[in-house]
Write a protein that holds these residues in place. Structure first.
Motif, short mmCIF file in Angstrom:
data_model
loop_
_atom_site.label_atom_id
_atom_site.label_comp_id
_atom_site.label_asym_id
_atom_site.label_seq_id
_atom_site.Cartn_x
_atom_site.Cartn_y
_atom_site.Cartn_z
N PRO A 430 27.71 14.93 16.99
CA PRO A 430 28.82 15.83 16.68
C PRO A 430 30.12 15.05 16.51
CG PRO A 430 28.26 15.96 19.01
CD PRO A 430 27.19 15.13 18.37
N GLU A 431 30.98 15.57 15.66
CA GLU A 431 32.31 14.98 15.49
C GLU A 431 33.14 15.25 16.76
OE1 GLU A 431 33.31 13.20 12.89
OE2 GLU A 431 31.32 13.44 11.97
N PRO A 432 34.21 14.47 16.98
CA PRO A 432 35.10 14.78 18.11
C PRO A 432 35.54 16.24 18.07
CG PRO A 432 35.68 12.64 17.18
CD PRO A 432 34.61 13.24 16.27
N ASN A 433 35.57 16.86 19.23
CA ASN A 433 35.78 18.30 19.33
C ASN A 433 37.23 18.68 18.99
OD1 ASN A 433 35.92 21.03 20.11
ND2 ASN A 433 34.39 20.72 21.70
N PRO A 434 37.43 19.44 17.88
CA PRO A 434 38.80 19.79 17.49
C PRO A 434 39.42 20.88 18.35
CG PRO A 434 37.23 20.85 16.03
CD PRO A 434 36.43 19.98 16.94
N TYR A 435 38.60 21.54 19.19
CA TYR A 435 39.11 22.66 19.99
C TYR A 435 39.63 22.24 21.36
CZ TYR A 435 37.28 26.01 16.60
OH TYR A 435 37.05 26.75 15.46
N LEU A 436 39.45 20.98 21.74
CA LEU A 436 40.02 20.56 23.02
C LEU A 436 41.54 20.68 22.95
CD1 LEU A 436 38.00 17.41 24.12
CD2 LEU A 436 38.07 19.62 25.24
N PRO A 437 42.15 21.40 23.87
CA PRO A 437 43.60 21.63 23.78
C PRO A 437 44.39 20.33 23.96
CG PRO A 437 42.75 22.41 25.89
CD PRO A 437 41.56 22.05 25.06
N GLU A 438 45.39 20.16 23.12
CA GLU A 438 46.27 19.00 23.25
C GLU A 438 47.44 19.30 24.18
OE1 GLU A 438 47.49 17.93 19.35
OE2 GLU A 438 45.46 17.46 18.65
N ASN A 439 47.68 20.59 24.38
CA ASN A 439 48.82 21.01 25.19
C ASN A 439 48.36 22.09 26.16
OD1 ASN A 439 51.19 21.96 26.28
ND2 ASN A 439 52.20 22.38 24.32
#
Length: 606
Positions: A430-439
């Motif tokens: 899997p690609e790096p998870n785009p849904y991990l919150p940055e803030n």
């Protein structure tokens, strides 16, 4: 409160299978200090509480819950289970019947039937090749002395772990623990050592064919792990590997199998069974085509595993797990009550005391070696394969549950091809998870706070409310929408179409939304007689992206015709299987049918 005792069904004598489970039942029936068999039950019941217990393979756990004011009295009674149980012979026969009833209840349960069939294939000299529940037949020679001997041998203070959970200060609970539990004898019982290999490796495809009670089409793969998984609590290799084997997003095995019309679902994972061994497993829900071509499914599985081995350990996958754990430790609901105490006691038995209460959130440094070591056991000669389908030829009968099955050991090309699987570009990490919150910061305070939701919009066809919650200090949001339909769509045909539509939406969403679920987000699109409900929950920083994904898939369902046909077939089978489920589920559906104005039961929907 919860007490973990480090002995379970694996320690049953060969001539008294189910003894550990039987003893668990009898501990509830009076002690020397409180001889009345109803005392413990009535005390808890009169104080808003209850009790329970379960016997696992390597441990037994006793638990209770009660109002705070009665907690100390409950602990006093509870502790006597482990100090001086009565084992009143007057109730031996009654509890033998109770254990036997529990066994009888499971006779038509596919989980227990399959579990017992696999045990017959395990190594003959391994304790896991046993009958764990017990019956009148296996327990008929058990008397009070046998129970006392088992209790004295294994129920030693040095092999127990106690967890207390209440509103009282730690100092008070520590005092109660010392007051009521210090009399438990410490017999210096040694740690029970289990043979680490319960299924020896073999250069063949070991295949069990099963005819299930319910109309299920499944392929189960089990891989013994002759290692202590508890020791890897900082590296968590099985958590990473389980998330990859059970992945449902782009590049995953499930996505690949769905594209070929072979499967409708998949889950994977692994865990320790004892401190000496564990197991990893994958369960694939097959289509009819998947059943007919199960060997192709096996080949694709090992192609995926081969890809994982070639790619090796990826630190970004470990960091994603660690990042999410840090967020969840701060912001997630930690649970409460009895079952939280159970998790504490169980963790305390196997992990260092200083992290037992938070071991699931505790991460050390990444360790590629432990990950690759666990992954190395996922290979064809270390596998037990189970194919469940009503059309299988099953000439054999398992002794206890009378389950129909067949066992084959397949060599030649069918096995050799699994050792050298083909490569497929569609199978990738899997690609790096785009849904991990940055803030994860909270929104700034507003001067317009209201204790109740505020109506923002009230126009034709739309009411929109907004509410702010600052009590729990969590950077999370929840969107909830209800789309109401006219009454003309409450007929059976419309409800079936609506249910199929919702299932298709969720299927269309699955691949794209899976990374969101891994990142602690969740959504639910469902229907009832009134219309459609949409619920999206998660971190404020990324919840809008998930909502847009849900709405886009509701407008444009992107699944091929073959995938829809497989989905419809599974839904029909699931509806028909309801009548083969447990009595409470059937009764619950009957109650809904009586109480709701528009409700169609599973047989009508099918």
């Amino acid at each position: 409160a919860s007490m973990h005792v480090k002995v379970g069904s694996l320690s049953d004598p060969s001539d008294a299978q189910g003894l550990a489970h039987f003893l668990e039942h009898l501990l509830f029936l009076g002690t020397e200090k409180y001889p009345d068999v109803e005392d413990y039950k009535m005390y808890l019941s009169n104080n808003g509480g209850y009790s329970n217990a379960y016997t696992a393979e390597d441990h037994t756990n006793y638990l209770f819950e009660v109002i705070h004011e009665a907690f100390e009295g409950g602990l006093d009674r509870f502790s006597q289970f482990f100090i001086a149980p009565a084992f009143n012979p007057d109730y031996t026969k009654r509890e033998q019947n109770a254990v036997n009833s529990e066994f009888q209840k499971n006779l038509e349960h596919d989980y227990w039937r399959m579990r017992q069939i696999k045990r017959t294939i395990y190594n003959d000299d391994h304790p896991s090749n046993h009958f764990e529940i017990g019956s009148l037949e296996t327990l008929e020679k058990v008397d009070r002395q046998v129970l006392l001997d088992f209790h004295q041998k294994y129920y030693s203070a040095n092999q127990m772990a106690l967890a207390l959970l209440s509103k009282y200060p730690i100092s008070d609970m520590e005092e109660w623990a010392r007051t009521y539990f210090s009399e438990i004898k410490n017999n210096q019982a040694p740690d029970i050592e289990y043979p680490p290999v319960y299924l020896s490796e073999k250069g063949v495809l070991r295949l069990i064919r099963v005819k299930p009670v319910k109309d299920k089409k499944e392929l189960g793969l089990e891989f013994p792990l002759p290692i202590n998984l508890y020791q890897y609590y900082e590296e968590k290799p099985m958590k990473i590997l389980g998330s990859l084997m059970g992945h449902e997003g782009q590049g995953s095995l499930l996505s690949f199998l769905k594209e070929k019309g072979l499967a409708t679902g998949l889950n994977g994972g692994g865990s320790p069974d004892t401190p000496d061994y564990g197991s990893a497993g994958v369960h694939i829900q097959l289509t009819e085509k998947g059943v007919e071509n199960y060997q192709d499914v096996l080949g694709y599985f090992f192609s995926y595993v081969d890809m994982l081995k070639r790619e090796g350990f990826k630190e970004y996958l470990f960091e994603e797990q660690r990042t999410l754990a840090r967020l969840e430790e701060v912001y997630s609901d930690k649970g409460e009550g009895t079952w939280k105490a159970v998790s504490f006691a169980n963790n305390l038995a196997f992990y260092p005391m200083e992290i037992a209460h938070r071991v699931e959130y505790h991460y050390g440094n990444p360790n590629p070696d432990t990950y690759m070591k666990v992954l190395s056991y996922i290979r064809p000669n270390n596998m037990l394969c189970v194919l469940s389908d009503s059309g299988q030829e099953t000439p054999l009968e398992e002794f206890w549950y009378k389950s129909n099955y067949n066992y084959e050991e397949i060599d030649g090309s069918a096995f050799e091809e699994l050792l050298t699987p083909k490569m497929y570009q569609q199978l990738h990490l899997p690609e790096p998870n785009p849904y991990l919150p940055e803030n994860a910061n909270l929104l700034s305070e507003s001067n317009n706070l209201s204790p109740h939701p505020i109506l923002l919009e009230d126009s034709k066809g739309l009411k929109l409310y907004w509410g702010r919650d600052t009590d729990f200090q969590r950077p999370k949001a929840s969107y909830r929408y209800k789309i109401y339909f006219p009454n003309k769509y409450t007929d059976l045909h419309s409800q079936v179409l609506m249910t199929l539509y919702i299932a298709a939406v969720n299927e269309s969403m699955n691949e794209a939304s899976y990374p969101a679920r891994l990142a602690g987000m969740n959504y639910n699109v469902s229907n009832d007689a009134e219309g459609i409900s949409i619920v999206v929950n998660g971190y404020s920083d990324s919840i809008d992206d998930l909502l847009r994904e849900v709405l886009a898939n509701m407008k444009d369902i992107t699944i091929p015709e073959s995938q829809f046909e497989a989905l419809r077939d599974k839904m029909i089978r699931d509806w028909n299987n309801v009548a083969l489920g447990n009595a409470t589920g059937i009764a619950r559906e009957g109650m809904r049918k009586m109480l709701r104005k528009y409700y169609y039961d599973s047989s009508e929907m099918a």
